[in-house]
Scaffold this active site. Sequence first.
Site, PDB file in Angstrom:
ATOM      1  N   ASP A 297       2.226  12.203  13.072  1.00 22.04           N
ATOM      2  CA  ASP A 297       2.465  12.013  11.628  1.00 22.04           C
ATOM      3  C   ASP A 297       1.536  12.869  10.769  1.00 22.04           C
ATOM      4  OD1 ASP A 297       0.239  10.342  12.151  1.00 22.04           O
ATOM      5  OD2 ASP A 297       1.009   8.643  10.994  1.00 22.04           O
TER       6      ASP A 297
ATOM      7  N   GLY B 261      -6.769  -4.749  15.645  1.00 25.66           N
ATOM      8  CA  GLY B 261      -7.387  -3.678  16.430  1.00 25.66           C
ATOM      9  C   GLY B 261      -6.668  -3.413  17.741  1.00 25.66           C
TER      10      GLY B 261
ATOM     11  N   ASP C  85       2.400   4.242   9.584  1.00 29.50           N
ATOM     12  CA  ASP C  85       2.273   2.784   9.691  1.00 29.50           C
ATOM     13  C   ASP C  85       2.707   2.033   8.429  1.00 29.50           C
ATOM     14  OD1 ASP C  85       1.321   3.519  12.143  1.00 29.50           O
ATOM     15  OD2 ASP C  85      -0.771   3.091  11.710  1.00 29.50           O
TER      16      ASP C  85
HETATM   17  C1  GLA Z   1      -2.702   5.262  13.907  1.00 32.78           C
HETATM   18  C2  GLA Z   1      -2.515   5.890  12.542  1.00 32.78           C
HETATM   19  C3  GLA Z   1      -1.120   6.518  12.401  1.00 32.78           C
HETATM   20  C4  GLA Z   1      -0.787   7.438  13.577  1.00 32.78           C
HETATM   21  C5  GLA Z   1      -1.106   6.737  14.902  1.00 32.78           C
HETATM   22  C6  GLA Z   1      -0.959   7.659  16.080  1.00 32.78           C
HETATM   23  O1  GLA Z   1      -1.859   4.168  14.045  1.00 32.78           O
HETATM   24  O2  GLA Z   1      -2.687   4.935  11.530  1.00 32.78           O
HETATM   25  O3  GLA Z   1      -1.041   7.214  11.181  1.00 32.78           O
HETATM   26  O4  GLA Z   1      -1.450   8.652  13.468  1.00 32.78           O
HETATM   27  O5  GLA Z   1      -2.411   6.215  14.935  1.00 32.78           O
HETATM   28  O6  GLA Z   1       0.364   8.046  16.216  1.00 32.78           O
END
Ligand code: GLA
Length: 416
Positions: free
Chosen positions: A42, A132, A198
């Site tokens: 992303d 987490g 996310d």
């Molecule tokens: C975390 C970050 C996301 C993405 C993932 C890995 O969840 O918040 O933005 O980069 O790691 O895909």
Amino acid sequence: MIQDESIFSDRLVQDFNQRFGYPPEFMVSAPGRVNLIGEHTDYNDGYVFPVAIDKYLRIAASKRSDKEVHLYALDMDEECVFNLESIRDSKTPPWSNYLKGVAHFLQEEVLQGSEHTLNGITAVITGNVPIGAGLSSSAALEVASTLAFLGGCGLEIPYSSINTNNEIELLHSSPLELASICQRAENEFAGVNCGIMDPTISLLGKADHALFLDCRSLDYNHIPLNLTDILIVICNTNVKRELAASEYNKRRSECENGVKMIQQWMPSITSLRDVTVEDFKKYEEKLPEITQKRCRYVVEENNRVLKAVSALTANDLDTFGILMNASHAGLRYAYEVSCDELDLLTEIAQNIEGVIGARMTGAGFGGCTVNLVYQDAVEEFQNKVSNEYPKHTGIEPDTYICNAGDGARIKWLSNQ
Ligand code: GLA
């Protein structure tokens, strides 16, 4: 309209009532997510393919007549008070920074120039997204607080208008703009340079669908999962992701350095998204080893997402599974964000007949794996994981069978 009442809990209303002596005006829920494929792409302007899971961060809240924010985190038994006119990030309690960041950017960006201003709120926060564990509990908290603050200034965000018009009309602002302020809250108030995936899936999740998101254009498509006899099984290593924030930021800058180097030969690229697998083969030998590994992983992972979406659309789950397994291998050997426990869980899964694909999900260094498992193999899967994983690690794993659920919602209680 809210279709599934069960995502809001009566217990939370009672807890709010007990603590503050009056009932909350509204409740908000925002889901965690599991990413099926497209990891660490992303922030490289690439493609991702997450689903919202049926685990939620929930907030019960009421607006206040002043600018104070009174928060109580039920599961941690911690409280925090801050003023919207003097927002500063602070170490204690750490979770409050997500809400402070969201409030700050709502005021500075989304509501700036509109007739709306934020009111203070009183809120009780709870949730069942494991914290987490790589299932985006922090994005769920950011998204839920965004809706809670908007609810606190009387701005309802009808769920149907998010899905059909992609706009929240009162604000002339799209859910993607809200996702972006959640991302900035995490970048600037929690110190993690995360991408947009996310909060976007937490806002835009759709039951029984995965979200195919282009993180550059922010165009998206909900792709039906059609998983009639297949389950999404998440396994939690229960390993704390100690390195996650520092190594995450490091990977991000390694990719940015890679882009600068590749620009010598491909001056028009602005991110690894612009580099195809064929392009990369032409130049990879010229890159230093670590840069080469990081960039190769991202270039290949973007390609895998495109193939995975086509495979799912064509109902070719075998190909989808092969791509998931290849994604894990890339994360393990080239991007180096896995860990022994994630590798073990993935290996156990990949050796069970009836497991279509298995990989780590989220940022890595602990957290969870995601597995697509035929229903009739789930029992064997759970038995093997709960026997073999503790034998080698001394840790009990957790397993969650997840449904792809809807995105964040707000529910007003006063009309009941
Ligand atoms: C975390 C970050 C996301 C993405 C993932 C890995 O969840 O918040 O933005 O980069 O790691 O895909």
